[in-house]
Design an enzyme around this catalytic site. Structure first.
Site, short mmCIF file in Angstrom:
data_model
loop_
_atom_site.label_atom_id
_atom_site.label_comp_id
_atom_site.label_asym_id
_atom_site.label_seq_id
_atom_site.Cartn_x
_atom_site.Cartn_y
_atom_site.Cartn_z
N ALA A 66 -33.68 -79.04 -59.87
CA ALA A 66 -34.57 -79.89 -59.76
C ALA A 66 -35.48 -80.99 -60.41
O ALA A 66 -34.81 -81.38 -61.58
CB ALA A 66 -35.91 -78.36 -59.84
N GLY A 112 -31.07 -76.12 -61.19
CA GLY A 112 -31.27 -75.80 -59.06
C GLY A 112 -30.43 -75.81 -58.98
O GLY A 112 -29.88 -75.84 -57.99
N GLU A 115 -28.40 -72.91 -58.90
CA GLU A 115 -28.91 -72.07 -58.32
C GLU A 115 -28.54 -72.74 -56.65
O GLU A 115 -28.00 -71.50 -55.87
CB GLU A 115 -30.38 -72.63 -57.94
CG GLU A 115 -31.13 -71.58 -59.23
CD GLU A 115 -32.49 -71.69 -59.37
OE1 GLU A 115 -32.30 -72.70 -60.28
OE2 GLU A 115 -32.89 -70.57 -59.60
N GLU A 135 -33.51 -73.98 -67.58
CA GLU A 135 -35.00 -73.66 -67.54
C GLU A 135 -35.45 -73.52 -68.35
O GLU A 135 -37.02 -74.21 -69.30
CB GLU A 135 -35.17 -73.15 -66.65
CG GLU A 135 -34.75 -73.54 -65.33
CD GLU A 135 -33.56 -73.04 -64.81
OE1 GLU A 135 -32.95 -72.72 -65.32
OE2 GLU A 135 -32.95 -73.72 -63.57
#
Ligand code: COA
Length: 259
Positions: A66, A112, A115, A135
């Site tokens: 992200a 992300g 993911e 993260e």
């Protein structure tokens, strides 16, 4: 259709979707999330599209996570809302897509990005691919389903280690963990995905959709996703998240205080 942050091309029924922010290693900002939502609607609704491949522009990165620069000023509620929107509009849409979606991981698949790959129906990786859920380096946890899908794919104990250390792992390791189906040279990656999809295109489309539905039913953990979204949001109320994201943007090591 054309998109601000994506390239897309349809060939033999397969839509190749390329996330196109190579200068930011294809990090998922709001525009990319919006475009991925729209392109998945196109995959669902356009009868000429029989399958999709998701990959990243350039030779270095699939998606490096992200976009951390969008995290700095979010409250706990805004953090949870960001995760919930991404889940609903992109990650769940990919996972539940009635047509096969392959992640062609061509470099960094972090946070992300890892993911995103895990939300696809399966993953083919190039030999330079690097996976990870880093993260915790930012004072955060995964917010797009990583705690749930990674655990389902690699098992609890390995997921615990990967999520707690935040360490990157290679395509070969990911293959050994059962997360990546095949590892190929980078210039063969899209070709390999297309070859597999051509085999699937010859099967009965309604049966393929039912395979996806049944496999997803087996794995379905909506309560787990909701719990992850809540916990992800809580990270945004911590000083450590401010320190972690600032340290990344200032290109220095974070100094976490546990507050
Ligand atoms: N969000 C926002 N920007 C990102 C990003 C992310 N997740 N990942 C990379 N970028 C940006 C960098 O800030 C840099 O921008 P700049 O040129 O304007 O300074 C550019 O992409 C290139 O990245 P850089 O760090 O210089 O490349 P590198 O080869 O030295 O390192 C990584 C590559 C992937 C190891 C490193 O970029 C990284 O750790 N990224 C963050 C990974 C992460 O924590 N993801 C989870 C987010 S929740």
């Amino acid at each position: 259709m054309s998109y601000q942050t994506l390239l897309s091309s349809l060939e033999n029924g397969t839509l190749v979707i390329t996330i196109n922010r190579p200068d930011k290693l294809n990090a998922l900002n709001k525009d990319v999330i919006n475009d991925l939502s729209k392109v998945m609607d196109e995959v669902y609704n356009n009868a000429d599209i029989k399958s999709a491949i998701i990959t990243g522009a350039g030779q270095k990165s699939f998606v490096a996570g992200a976009d951390i620069s969008e995290f700095t000023s979010l409250s706990a509620n805004e953090g949870a809302a960001l995760a919930a929107t991404g889940h609903k509009n992109v990650f769940d849409k990919i996972e539940n897509c009635p047509k096969p979606v392959i992640a062609a991981v061509n470099g960094f698949a972090l946070g992300g990005g890892c993911e995103l790959a895990l939300s696809c129906h399966f993953i083919i990786a190039s030999d330079n691919a690097k996976f990870g859920q880093p993260e915790v380096n930012l004072g955060l946890i995964p917010g797009y389903g990583g705690t749930q899908r990674l655990t389902q794919v690699v098992g609890r104990n390995r997921a615990m280690q990967l999520l707690m250390t935040g360490e990157m792992f290679s395509a070969k390791d990911a293959e050994q963990y059962g997360m990546v189906n095949s590892v190929v040279e980078q210039d063969k990656l899209i070709e390999k995905c297309k070859e597999i999809l051509q085999v699937i295109h010859a099967k009965a489309p309604l049966a393929i959709t039912k395979v996806i539905e049944c496999v997803n039913y087996f794995d379905h953990t909506q309560a787990g996703y909701d719990f992850e979204i809540k916990k992800f949001g809580e990270c945004f109320a911590t000083e450590d998240k401010n320190e972690g994201t600032s340290a990344f943007l200032e290109k220095r090591k974070p100094d976490f205080k546990g507050r």
